[in-house]
Design a protein around this motif. Structure first.
Motif, PDB file in Angstrom:
ATOM      1  N   THR A  57       0.839  -1.204   0.000  1.00 59.48           N
ATOM      2  CA  THR A  57       0.000   0.000   0.000  1.00 59.48           C
ATOM      3  C   THR A  57       0.868   1.246   0.000  1.00 59.48           C
ATOM      4  O   THR A  57       0.646   2.183  -0.789  1.00 59.48           O
ATOM      5  N   LEU A  58       1.868   1.267   0.890  1.00 59.52           N
ATOM      6  CA  LEU A  58       2.793   2.399   0.930  1.00 59.52           C
ATOM      7  C   LEU A  58       3.583   2.506  -0.369  1.00 59.52           C
ATOM      8  O   LEU A  58       3.755   3.600  -0.923  1.00 59.52           O
ATOM      9  N   GLY A  59       4.049   1.376  -0.889  1.00 60.18           N
ATOM     10  CA  GLY A  59       4.845   1.388  -2.111  1.00 60.18           C
ATOM     11  C   GLY A  59       4.065   1.846  -3.320  1.00 60.18           C
ATOM     12  O   GLY A  59       4.574   2.622  -4.138  1.00 60.18           O
ATOM     13  N   ILE A  60       2.823   1.383  -3.453  1.00 59.62           N
ATOM     14  CA  ILE A  60       2.000   1.789  -4.600  1.00 59.62           C
ATOM     15  C   ILE A  60       1.675   3.275  -4.529  1.00 59.62           C
ATOM     16  O   ILE A  60       1.747   3.991  -5.531  1.00 59.62           O
ATOM     17  N   GLY A  61       1.331   3.749  -3.321  1.00 60.48           N
ATOM     18  CA  GLY A  61       1.050   5.170  -3.168  1.00 60.48           C
ATOM     19  C   GLY A  61       2.253   6.030  -3.518  1.00 60.48           C
ATOM     20  O   GLY A  61       2.139   7.009  -4.279  1.00 60.48           O
ATOM     21  N   LEU A  62       3.417   5.667  -2.988  1.00 58.14           N
ATOM     22  CA  LEU A  62       4.633   6.423  -3.308  1.00 58.14           C
ATOM     23  C   LEU A  62       4.990   6.287  -4.788  1.00 58.14           C
ATOM     24  O   LEU A  62       5.439   7.251  -5.416  1.00 58.14           O
ATOM     25  N   GLY A  63       4.789   5.095  -5.323  1.00 58.48           N
ATOM     26  CA  GLY A  63       5.120   4.875  -6.727  1.00 58.48           C
ATOM     27  C   GLY A  63       4.306   5.747  -7.657  1.00 58.48           C
ATOM     28  O   GLY A  63       4.828   6.298  -8.636  1.00 58.48           O
ATOM     29  N   VAL A  65       2.897   8.660  -6.898  1.00 55.70           N
ATOM     30  CA  VAL A  65       3.335  10.049  -6.731  1.00 55.70           C
ATOM     31  C   VAL A  65       4.661  10.281  -7.443  1.00 55.70           C
ATOM     32  O   VAL A  65       4.828  11.257  -8.199  1.00 55.70           O
ATOM     33  N   MET A  66       5.615   9.384  -7.241  1.00 50.05           N
ATOM     34  CA  MET A  66       6.932   9.563  -7.850  1.00 50.05           C
ATOM     35  C   MET A  66       6.893   9.427  -9.370  1.00 50.05           C
ATOM     36  O   MET A  66       7.632  10.107 -10.084  1.00 50.05           O
ATOM     37  N   TYR A  84      15.258  10.045  -5.479  1.00 52.50           N
ATOM     38  CA  TYR A  84      14.613   9.030  -4.639  1.00 52.50           C
ATOM     39  C   TYR A  84      14.799   7.645  -5.245  1.00 52.50           C
ATOM     40  O   TYR A  84      15.182   6.690  -4.548  1.00 52.50           O
ATOM     41  N   LEU A  85      14.541   7.514  -6.544  1.00 54.52           N
ATOM     42  CA  LEU A  85      14.701   6.228  -7.217  1.00 54.52           C
ATOM     43  C   LEU A  85      16.162   5.791  -7.217  1.00 54.52           C
ATOM     44  O   LEU A  85      16.450   4.593  -7.041  1.00 54.52           O
ATOM     45  N   MET A 147       7.847   0.573  -7.875  1.00 54.17           N
ATOM     46  CA  MET A 147       6.498   0.848  -8.379  1.00 54.17           C
ATOM     47  C   MET A 147       6.469   2.127  -9.192  1.00 54.17           C
ATOM     48  O   MET A 147       5.684   2.251 -10.143  1.00 54.17           O
ATOM     49  N   ALA A 148       7.313   3.097  -8.844  1.00 53.60           N
ATOM     50  CA  ALA A 148       7.372   4.339  -9.612  1.00 53.60           C
ATOM     51  C   ALA A 148       7.767   4.064 -11.059  1.00 53.60           C
ATOM     52  O   ALA A 148       7.192   4.629 -12.002  1.00 53.60           O
TER      53      ALA A 148
END
Length: 280
Positions: A57-63, A65-66, A84-85, A147-148
């Protein structure tokens, strides 16, 4: 004829392997089934599932956005996303987990407030960075970087002519993203996201190094007491196989639902629209 011969050989090999596994006393299958539904193992299984869901959930949300920041023409957004990446994809996740677990050495006290102004929160980093927090930060932030790239690849896979046509119709960047790009890009994003979820399920086993009682750590705790290493590792393997099988089935159903003949409702992407307006 060749297919029948190959099939017969594969069947013989499968029978031989199955017979060897079942009849090898060193596997100690009675011990495996004794601990398969042990409360300690089930508690570790629950923590593994929770970590997988929370980190993804955290990874998809950040992905998301990024990815939107990276494709933005605004360099004040694209450059931080690229950095970040670079950091989180360029360092091993095990190192990141240990780093977050020992963050209190670097930052003993955490203060949140207005610079040169009032402080809203002031506390010890040891109290904030628990093994649970360190595991979630390490897994989630690392997954966000991957994910980004998945989301960005999905966005870039859409032909630019469709975006130009939408722009000619007077659509805003938010509307183009929500109505044109994402409903098509999601079909590119879903398969690797499913693979990332299955990978995350297995990657959670790394949190055992920071003494978090996930599935692997739970079976290791039992084996350190009973000295039955192989049977307890088989218990973990059986549960991992069961969970990955279920996730693979769910992934297949989602991919089928998002087939080329299915259209996603545009109202499902209101979040992306707001995000696009922010980075426009």
């Amino acid at each position: 004829m060749g297919r029948w011969i190959a099939g017969a050989l594969m069947a013989l090999v499968a029978i031989w392997l199955g017979w060897s596994i079942v009849n090898n006393p060193n596997f100690e299958w009675n011990v495996v089934f004794q601990y398969l539904f042990s409360p300690i193992v089930l508690a570790g299984l629950g923590l593994t599932l929770w970590l997988t869901a929370a980190a993804m959930t955290l990874g998809i949300g950040l992905g998301i956005v990024m990815a939107v920041m990276r494709v933005s023409p605004n360099r004040f957004l694209s450059v931080p996303a690229t950095l970040y990446l670079w950091v989180f994809r360029g360092t091993p996740i095990l190192v990141q987990l240990i780093f977050w677990y020992n963050l209190a050495i670097l930052i003993p006290v955490v203060s949140i407030g207005i610079p040169f102004g009032p402080t809203f929160f002031h506390g010890s980093a040891n109290d904030l960075i628990t093994p649970y927090t360190a595991a979630l930060l390490g897994l989630g932030l690392n997954e966000g970087a991957y994910m980004a790239e998945i989301v960005r690849a999905g966005i870039l896979s859409i032909d630019s002519g469709q975006q130009e046509a939408a722009r000619a119709l007077g659509m805003t960047p938010a509307q183009i993203l929500r109505r044109t790009v994402l409903p098509q890009a999601v079909r590119v994003i879903v398969p690797p996201t499913g693979n990332e979820t299955i990978g995350m399920l297995k990657t959670t086993s790394l949190v055992s190094v920071i003494a978090l009682s996930d599935l692997l750590y739970s079976v290791q705790t039992i084996s350190s007491r009973t000295f039955q290493t192989i049977p307890l590792l088989l218990v973990a393997c059986l549960w991992y196989l069961a969970m990955t099988t279920v996730l693979s089935f769910i992934q297949g159903r989602i991919e089928k639902r998002l087939g080329p003949n299915r259209q996603l409702p545009s109202r499902s992407w209101w979040f992306f629209g707001r995000l696009a307006r922010t980075v426009r």
